[in-house]
Design a protein around this motif. Structure first.
Motif, short mmCIF file in Angstrom:
data_model
loop_
_atom_site.label_atom_id
_atom_site.label_comp_id
_atom_site.label_asym_id
_atom_site.label_seq_id
_atom_site.Cartn_x
_atom_site.Cartn_y
_atom_site.Cartn_z
N LYS A 157 -30.41 -7.83 -41.01
CA LYS A 157 -30.39 -6.38 -41.15
C LYS A 157 -31.75 -5.81 -40.79
O LYS A 157 -32.76 -6.46 -40.97
N GLU A 158 -31.76 -4.56 -40.33
CA GLU A 158 -33.04 -3.90 -40.08
C GLU A 158 -32.87 -2.39 -40.12
O GLU A 158 -31.77 -1.85 -39.97
N ILE A 159 -33.99 -1.70 -40.34
CA ILE A 159 -34.03 -0.23 -40.32
C ILE A 159 -34.28 0.22 -38.90
O ILE A 159 -35.20 -0.27 -38.23
N ASP A 160 -33.45 1.13 -38.39
CA ASP A 160 -33.54 1.58 -37.01
C ASP A 160 -34.65 2.63 -36.86
O ASP A 160 -34.62 3.68 -37.51
N THR A 161 -35.63 2.35 -36.01
CA THR A 161 -36.71 3.31 -35.75
C THR A 161 -36.45 4.13 -34.49
O THR A 161 -37.29 4.93 -34.09
N LYS A 162 -35.30 3.89 -33.85
CA LYS A 162 -34.92 4.59 -32.60
C LYS A 162 -36.00 4.43 -31.53
O LYS A 162 -36.38 5.37 -30.83
N GLY A 163 -36.51 3.20 -31.42
CA GLY A 163 -37.46 2.87 -30.38
C GLY A 163 -38.90 3.21 -30.69
O GLY A 163 -39.80 2.90 -29.90
N LYS A 164 -39.16 3.85 -31.82
CA LYS A 164 -40.53 4.23 -32.18
C LYS A 164 -41.19 3.14 -33.01
O LYS A 164 -40.53 2.23 -33.52
N VAL A 165 -42.50 3.25 -33.17
CA VAL A 165 -43.24 2.24 -33.92
C VAL A 165 -43.00 2.37 -35.42
O VAL A 165 -43.24 1.44 -36.19
N LEU A 166 -42.50 3.53 -35.85
CA LEU A 166 -42.25 3.72 -37.28
C LEU A 166 -41.15 4.75 -37.50
O LEU A 166 -40.82 5.54 -36.61
N THR A 167 -40.59 4.71 -38.67
CA THR A 167 -39.72 5.78 -39.13
C THR A 167 -39.99 5.95 -40.62
O THR A 167 -40.41 5.00 -41.30
N VAL A 168 -39.79 7.15 -41.12
CA VAL A 168 -40.09 7.46 -42.52
C VAL A 168 -38.81 7.87 -43.24
O VAL A 168 -38.04 8.71 -42.75
N LYS A 169 -38.56 7.25 -44.37
CA LYS A 169 -37.43 7.61 -45.22
C LYS A 169 -37.94 7.76 -46.65
O LYS A 169 -38.94 7.14 -47.02
N ARG A 170 -37.26 8.56 -47.43
CA ARG A 170 -37.65 8.75 -48.83
C ARG A 170 -36.62 8.15 -49.76
O ARG A 170 -35.42 8.21 -49.51
N ARG A 171 -37.12 7.58 -50.83
CA ARG A 171 -36.25 7.04 -51.87
C ARG A 171 -36.82 7.48 -53.22
O ARG A 171 -37.93 7.13 -53.58
N ASP A 172 -36.06 8.31 -53.92
CA ASP A 172 -36.47 8.79 -55.26
C ASP A 172 -37.86 9.42 -55.23
O ASP A 172 -38.69 9.21 -56.12
N GLY A 173 -38.12 10.19 -54.17
CA GLY A 173 -39.40 10.89 -54.06
C GLY A 173 -40.53 10.06 -53.50
O GLY A 173 -41.66 10.55 -53.37
N ILE A 174 -40.26 8.79 -53.14
CA ILE A 174 -41.29 7.90 -52.60
C ILE A 174 -41.13 7.80 -51.09
O ILE A 174 -40.08 7.35 -50.61
N PRO A 175 -42.14 8.19 -50.29
CA PRO A 175 -42.04 7.99 -48.84
C PRO A 175 -42.23 6.51 -48.50
O PRO A 175 -43.21 5.89 -48.92
N PHE A 176 -41.30 5.97 -47.73
CA PHE A 176 -41.42 4.61 -47.20
C PHE A 176 -41.62 4.71 -45.70
O PHE A 176 -40.79 5.30 -45.00
N VAL A 177 -42.71 4.14 -45.20
CA VAL A 177 -42.97 4.08 -43.77
C VAL A 177 -42.54 2.70 -43.28
O VAL A 177 -43.12 1.68 -43.66
N PHE A 178 -41.48 2.67 -42.46
CA PHE A 178 -40.96 1.40 -41.95
C PHE A 178 -41.61 1.13 -40.59
O PHE A 178 -41.43 1.89 -39.64
N VAL A 179 -42.37 0.04 -40.53
CA VAL A 179 -43.12 -0.33 -39.33
C VAL A 179 -42.29 -1.31 -38.51
O VAL A 179 -41.81 -2.32 -39.04
N LYS A 180 -42.13 -1.03 -37.24
CA LYS A 180 -41.26 -1.81 -36.37
C LYS A 180 -41.68 -3.28 -36.31
O LYS A 180 -42.81 -3.63 -36.02
N THR A 181 -40.71 -4.17 -36.59
CA THR A 181 -40.92 -5.62 -36.47
C THR A 181 -39.66 -6.24 -35.88
O THR A 181 -38.62 -5.58 -35.76
N VAL A 182 -39.73 -7.52 -35.55
CA VAL A 182 -38.56 -8.22 -35.03
C VAL A 182 -37.85 -8.94 -36.18
O VAL A 182 -38.47 -9.36 -37.15
N VAL A 183 -36.55 -9.09 -36.07
CA VAL A 183 -35.75 -9.77 -37.08
C VAL A 183 -36.16 -11.24 -37.16
O VAL A 183 -36.44 -11.88 -36.14
N SER A 184 -36.20 -11.78 -38.38
CA SER A 184 -36.48 -13.21 -38.53
C SER A 184 -35.62 -13.78 -39.65
O SER A 184 -35.46 -13.16 -40.70
N VAL A 185 -35.05 -14.94 -39.39
CA VAL A 185 -34.28 -15.67 -40.38
C VAL A 185 -34.84 -17.10 -40.42
O VAL A 185 -34.94 -17.75 -39.39
N GLY A 186 -35.22 -17.57 -41.60
CA GLY A 186 -35.79 -18.90 -41.71
C GLY A 186 -37.30 -18.89 -41.57
O GLY A 186 -37.94 -17.83 -41.57
#
Length: 420
Positions: free
Chosen positions: A48-77
């Motif tokens: 699973k991953e958060i979609d940044t729509k091609g940008k280096v980051l996207t910002v979402k809020r949860r319970d008043g807390i800003p989360f800045v999601f920084v683009k990375t590649v998926v990894s398992v293991g």
């Protein structure tokens, strides 16, 4: 005051509405601080991953807390994909921080948290550019954990390079937070402290363990009820909740269950194992092949049900292999504090340094991680008189309050004040 909390793996905290930096952020915001959490777009060992729509980051809020999601590649293991994942998070933190600061203003302080050291290195470097302090939080002594698993030796070229990088972090951080009480012993063993002729003053080292949001735990215990017949009060439930991997030595619980099956008078004892991991298929095969009918492998569990499940338990198990880790410096396991908040006795299969279980009288630690030793203690709790059993559970619940994030945030604020 603006504070940036950087934790590569805080992505799951956004989804779970729980976890160390979620709770710190919530508490700090309630006290008037302006807090932002930086984390990866990906989830640990998950595609699973958060979609940044091609940008280096996207910002979402949860319970008043800003989360800045920084683009990375998926990894398992633990292969090269994970190395790429860590490297890309480090690399993209710099443009993400610059872009976020341009829009919302630069912070007054950065708190950069491990597990892996690249987040702390980025935090120090970004803070230096912004001319602000950086607090580094060490939640796992790294690379010591790698050395203890024998993947790399400390004397190898790579081992020495990693240790040198670790020292670089400790020296340049304006303050250090360790999550285990005895972690500063490591600095003394390395002779890195100022008092020993080194360059790291112990005065900038602080101890803030993991913990639990006691209020949220109680609310979830009452609200998020799991309808599962195995949680019946007619059973003496021995519960393990966590990852199923070699370090957690979960196969030991199956061997323990087999020993209990041989004892008359313990037919009501069942071991509930909640969690997923690389060893789960093997354990399922063993349960079926060996007819271990007093074990229930429950698989993956949504975090919201944990308070209810632990509260339905009779005894909760911290199950580890004694030889897979250095336990002398203490324990910062999240589940220890959830176990304590449930008000039920805790059995640990390892004897910890700086023992929280012994300090609060909320359970027992084994000198040997053998099925025989564990079975003996389970049966002891099973046969214990109600008054003594209830007192141990009460000790657990009382002890959990000292590790409530209200109190832990008080400690964090003192660290923040020390570097202003």
């Amino acid at each position: 005051m603006k504070i940036w909390l950087m934790n590569h793996y805080a992505t799951s905290m956004f989804e779970d509405r729980a976890g160390r930096h979620y709770w710190f952020a919530k508490e700090l915001i309630a006290r008037g601080y302006d807090v932002t959490v930086f984390c990866a777009t990906t989830f640990l060992n998950n595609d699973k991953e958060i979609d940044t729509k091609g940008k280096v980051l996207t910002v979402k809020r949860r319970d008043g807390i800003p989360f800045v999601f920084v683009k990375t590649v998926v990894s398992v293991g633990n292969g090269m994909d994970r190395v790429k994942n860590m490297g890309m998070f480090y690399w993209n933190l710099f443009p993400a921080a610059k872009a976020y600061a341009k829009k919302y203003g630069k912070p007054d302080i950065i708190l950069a948290s491990s597990v892996h050291p690249l987040t702390m290195i980025a935090g120090i470097q970004i803070a230096k550019k912004m001319k602000i302090p950086c607090i580094c939080e060490i939640r796992d002594l790294w690379p010591e954990g790698i050395f203890s698993h024998g993947r790399i030796t400390e004397k190898s070229f790579l081992g020495m390079a990693l240790t040198k990088g670790e020292h670089w972090i400790y020296k340049r951080a304006d303050a250090l937070i360790f999550t285990k009480e005895g972690d500063t012993d490591y600095l003394k063993e390395k002779r890195w402290t100022l008092e020993q002729g080194g360059d790291i003053p112990l005065s900038k080292c602080y101890y803030i363990n993991n913990g639990v949001d006691v209020k949220a735990f109680e609310e979830r215990r009452k609200k998020d009820i799991l309808n599962d017949p195995d949680l019946s009060e007619e059973k003496f439930n021995v519960t393990y909740a966590g990852t199923i991997r070699p370090t957690n030595h979960v196969g030991n619980l199956l061997d323990t269950a087999k020993l209990i099956l041989k004892k008359t008078g313990y037919e009501d004892v069942q071991i509930l194992i909640f969690g997923d991991g690389i060893e789960l298929p093997m354990l399922k095969e063993r349960v079926e092949r060996e007819n271990i009918w007093n074990v229930r492998l429950k698989g993956f569990l949504e975090r919201k049900f944990i308070p209810y499940i632990l509260s339905c338990s009779s005894v909760n198990i911290l199950n580890y292999a004694q030889d897979k880790y250095n336990w002398t410096r203490g324990n910062s396991s999240n589940k220890l504090f959830e176990y304590m908040a449930s008000g039920k006795p805790v059995i640990s299969t390892v004897h910890m340094g700086y023992s929280i279980i012994n300090r609060y009288g909320c359970g027992v630690e084994l000198d040997e991680d053998t099925p025989e030793a564990l079975a003996e203690q389970i049966m002891r709790f099973h046969d214990m008189d109600q008054e003594q059993y209830s007192q141990i559970g009460m000790n657990a619940k009382t002890g959990a309050k000292d590790f409530d994030f209200v109190n832990l945030t008080d400690k964090l604020i003192k660290v923040i004040e020390s570097v202003k």
